[in-house]
Scaffold this motif. Structure first.
Motif, mmCIF file in Angstrom:
data_model
loop_
_atom_site.group_PDB
_atom_site.id
_atom_site.type_symbol
_atom_site.label_atom_id
_atom_site.label_comp_id
_atom_site.label_asym_id
_atom_site.label_seq_id
_atom_site.Cartn_x
_atom_site.Cartn_y
_atom_site.Cartn_z
ATOM 1 N N UNK A 1 0.800 -1.215 0.000
ATOM 2 C CA UNK A 1 0.000 0.000 0.000
ATOM 3 C C UNK A 1 0.841 1.278 0.000
ATOM 4 N N UNK A 2 2.034 1.241 0.553
ATOM 5 C CA UNK A 2 2.962 2.364 0.579
ATOM 6 C C UNK A 2 2.349 3.678 1.056
ATOM 7 N N UNK A 3 1.698 3.703 2.242
ATOM 8 C CA UNK A 3 1.160 4.968 2.755
ATOM 9 C C UNK A 3 2.264 5.842 3.347
ATOM 10 N N UNK A 4 1.972 7.142 3.428
ATOM 11 C CA UNK A 4 2.921 8.090 4.013
ATOM 12 C C UNK A 4 2.137 9.130 4.811
ATOM 13 N N UNK A 5 2.671 9.467 6.003
ATOM 14 C CA UNK A 5 2.015 10.418 6.884
ATOM 15 C C UNK A 5 2.987 11.549 7.222
ATOM 16 N N UNK A 6 2.459 12.784 7.241
ATOM 17 C CA UNK A 6 3.305 13.913 7.647
ATOM 18 C C UNK A 6 2.438 15.080 8.100
#
Length: 670
Positions: free
Chosen positions: A156-161
């Motif tokens: 899924x390769x999610x990213x949070x920032x």
């Protein structure tokens, strides 16, 4: 879709307040849904299913069973959205007894199998209302769900920032997918916390506690309470999926990966869909940092070195931290054809065991059965959906056994029948598109090395038609990454196949008979066991050559490059009585009375020498101590050492033969 902004959905009892279901809405890149509000819906506030490229900018998702469900969805962006599990308004209704506590405070979910793409990004969002008495894997601000995780890999390769939370608790969880997945437990989960706003401990990755990930992280990781995850500060990983053949021959295979210092293994998991379908790979997930080159190999169910037919690698998007592994840092290592001994000998179909099931065979949406026909086991297609097009059967070959066989000839043979929908046998003469067609395809990373096809005959009277095809593999088979036999038809008929085999034809040297060829010189161990080397003088060697049927000298060199293992010297002019043929071939290759295409020509095969076709294009001579053929080559200068010498080194295992006066007892090569 045009402008979509300032819309509100609330109090819906269906699937979601706003949904892209049914699946398949592929929004143009840059699509923005602005200031959308979706609240108090029975299920999801937003449900994106099989959709791409939607940027939710601003707005509110509150008091839904799930704030947002990303399901097989690629490239979703949540930017500056208020995401509330249980709002203060609902809390006051609960306190007044005007609302049932249904624990519907779900956050943003991630489906593990979003596909290799750009993943989901959550940035500048404000999360609140999740730190409550509700329990369960979905009552978190961010969580990995457990529905339709299929083969159990996480891509899924999610990213949070730059997100904020009103509590340090219940921010993220993967417990549902790891412990309660309905198809397969999920492996290789890795979330990027790009700026540390999710962990509160600086940039890093949330990862599953699995050696296939943790073995290659060089910073200490810590357990995140009730999340089934670790947090690894400063780690920088990139997700990848290794795809291998999912046919039954790869059951029990294990992937091994090492960087020379660290290593880990992970099994090929259970396949959720029919293993006999050829259009799906068996996936194995990775999440790796930049660093030393990593090598991937495989073992079979018994722990022996093996190769799963083929193996591919796809990497997800690069992480924000810009330190994840790259394709150039990962290499596949095929086992030696001789490891274990005999692994690549014999029949490429030797693993067939029809009594136990269909091993190497696969199909494309046709279905297959094993049928017992009077004690003889047969693979029969079973068309399930007429609109799926033509029948196809496919067999993936072990390419690790082929990469050393460039230039070798193979025989493909078998029996087959073709039937119509009523079960009646169909005749086909084997010369048109109405007939079964056998394709032999060899590829190198998607590009064709070889793509040959033959029409096959069927009898139409209930008897088996047999076929036998000889094919020579191209020299660049050494670059092959995938090899398959594919049987197709153009008339939507059914196939019955049995007794198929693919075996290597003996080489010219292996078929060499001492009754027809006489060895007159050799070096090393390369002397046929049924031949006797005799000391011959100059006149005897000249006499043998002049008296031979085609005036051919054959040199075999096992240790040479493939292009120089078999060389045929055909003499056109009479050999002067003063010429020392033995020294010419053994130690001093000269041009005196020995000029290419005047006195002799060179060829790579016996058939070419007899037909005088495909003559070699380059030759040089006259270096003392350098024997046959110095730097002569099929087209240009041979840059590697292919010559022999009894006095100056060169190749170690060579033998020279002169054709006898009788026709050679050798079947012509195809």
């Amino acid at each position: 879709m045009g402008t979509f902004q300032d819309n509100t959905a609330h109090s819906n009892a269906g699937r979601a307040g706003i949904t892209t279901y049914f699946s398949g809405y592929l929004a143009p890149p840059g699509t923005v849904w602005e200031n959308i509000k979706s609240y108090k819906n029975q299920w999801a506030g937003l449900f994106q299913h099989g959709t791409s490229n939607i940027n939710l900018k601003g707005g509110l998702l509150a008091d839904n069973r799930q704030a947002a469900r990303n399901f097989h969805h690629d490239h979703a962006i949540y930017d500056n959205v208020d995401i509330i599990g249980r709002s203060q308004h609902v809390e006051s209704l609960l306190a007044q007894g005007r609302e049932n506590n249904r624990c519907i405070a779900g956050g943003v979910s991630f489906q593990p199998n979003e596909g290799m793409g750009r993943g989901t990004t959550v940035t500048n969002c404000r999360f609140s209302g999740f730190d409550n008495e509700c329990t369960g894997g979905s009552n978190y601000a961010l969580y990995v769900e457990h529905d339709q995780v299929r083969n159990g890999v996480f891509n899924a390769s999610p990213m949070f920032s730059a997100n904020t939370f009103d509590s340090t608790k219940k921010r993220i969880s993967a417990c549902l997918s790891i412990k309660s997945a309905m198809d397969n437990p999920v492996r290789n989960i890795a979330f990027e916390d790009a700026d540390g706003s999710l962990s509160g401990k600086g940039p890093g990755f949330f990862v599953q506690n699995d050696p296939i990930i943790t073995s290659f992280i060089d910073t200490p990781c810590e357990t995140v309470e009730n999340s089934c995850l670790l947090f690894c500060p400063k780690a920088c990983l990139r997700l990848g999926i290794v795809g291998l053949s999912q046919d039954l021959t790869t059951r029990g295979f294990t992937l091994q990966i090492t960087d020379g210092t660290n290593s880990a293994t992970t099994p090929r998991g259970h396949i959720w869909f029919d293993e006999r379908q050829s259009h799906i790979n068996a996936p194995i997930g990775l999440a790796l940092p930049v660093g030393p080159t990593k090598s991937i190999s495989f073992t079979d169910a018994s722990g022996q070195p093996a190769w799963p037919g083929y193996a591919t690698l796809n990497l997800e998007r690069e992480p924000v931290c810009a330190g994840g592994v790259s394709i150039s840092e990962i290499k596949f290592v095929m086992p030696s054809p001789d490891e274990p001994e005999g692994r690549c000998d014999g029949d490429f179909f030797s693993k067939d065991d029809y009594t136990a099931g269909i091993y190497g065979w696969q199909n494309f949406f046709t279905g297959m059965d094993v049928v017992d026909m009077d004690g003889h086991y047969v693979v029969k297609t079973n068309r399930r959906k007429d609109d799926r097009g033509h029948v196809s059967l496919l067999r993936t070959l072990d390419v690790s056994c082929l990469v050393t066989k460039g230039g070798h000839s193979f025989n493909i043979s078998g029996k087959m029948r073709m039937q119509d929908a009523s079960g009646e046998d169909v005749f086909c003469e084997g010369r048109s598109n109405a007939c079964p067609k056998l394709h032999f395809v060899i590829k190198s990373n998607g590009s064709h090395i070889m793509n040959k096809a033959w029409f096959l005959k069927t009898n139409g009277d209930g008897t088996w038609a047999t076929f036998s095809i000889d094919v020579t593999l191209p020299a660049d088979t050494s670059l092959a990454t995938k090899a398959q036999l594919i049987l197709t038809d153009a008339e939507k008929k059914e196939f019955l196949v049995t007794d198929w085999s693919m075996t290597r034809n003996p080489t010219f040297y292996e078929k060499l008979s001492s009754d027809s060829w006489r060895v007159f010189s050799g070096k090393g161990f390369l002397i046929p066991p049924d031949a006797t080397e005799e000391a011959l003088n100059r006149a005897e060697i000249i006499s043998l050559l002049e008296g031979s049927k085609n005036h051919i000298v054959y040199r075999r060199c096992n240790s040479c490059s493939e292009s120089h293992q078999d060389i045929f010297y055909r003499r056109w002019t009479l050999v002067p009585a003063t010429m020392d043929l033995l020294d010419l071939f053994e130690n001093n290759w000269v041009d005196k009375d020995n000029v290419m295409n005047v006195d002799f020509s060179l060829y790579s095969t016996y058939d070419d020498a007899i037909a005088d076709t495909n003559r070699w294009g380059f030759c040089n001579y006259n270096v003392a101590g350098i024997g046959f053929p110095r730097n002569c080559g099929p087209a240009t200068w041979a840059s590697t050492v292919e010559w022999n010498s009894l006095t100056s080194g060169g190749q170690e295992d060579v033998a020279f033969f002169i054709e006898g006066p009788a026709p050679p007892a050798i079947s012509p090569s195809p």
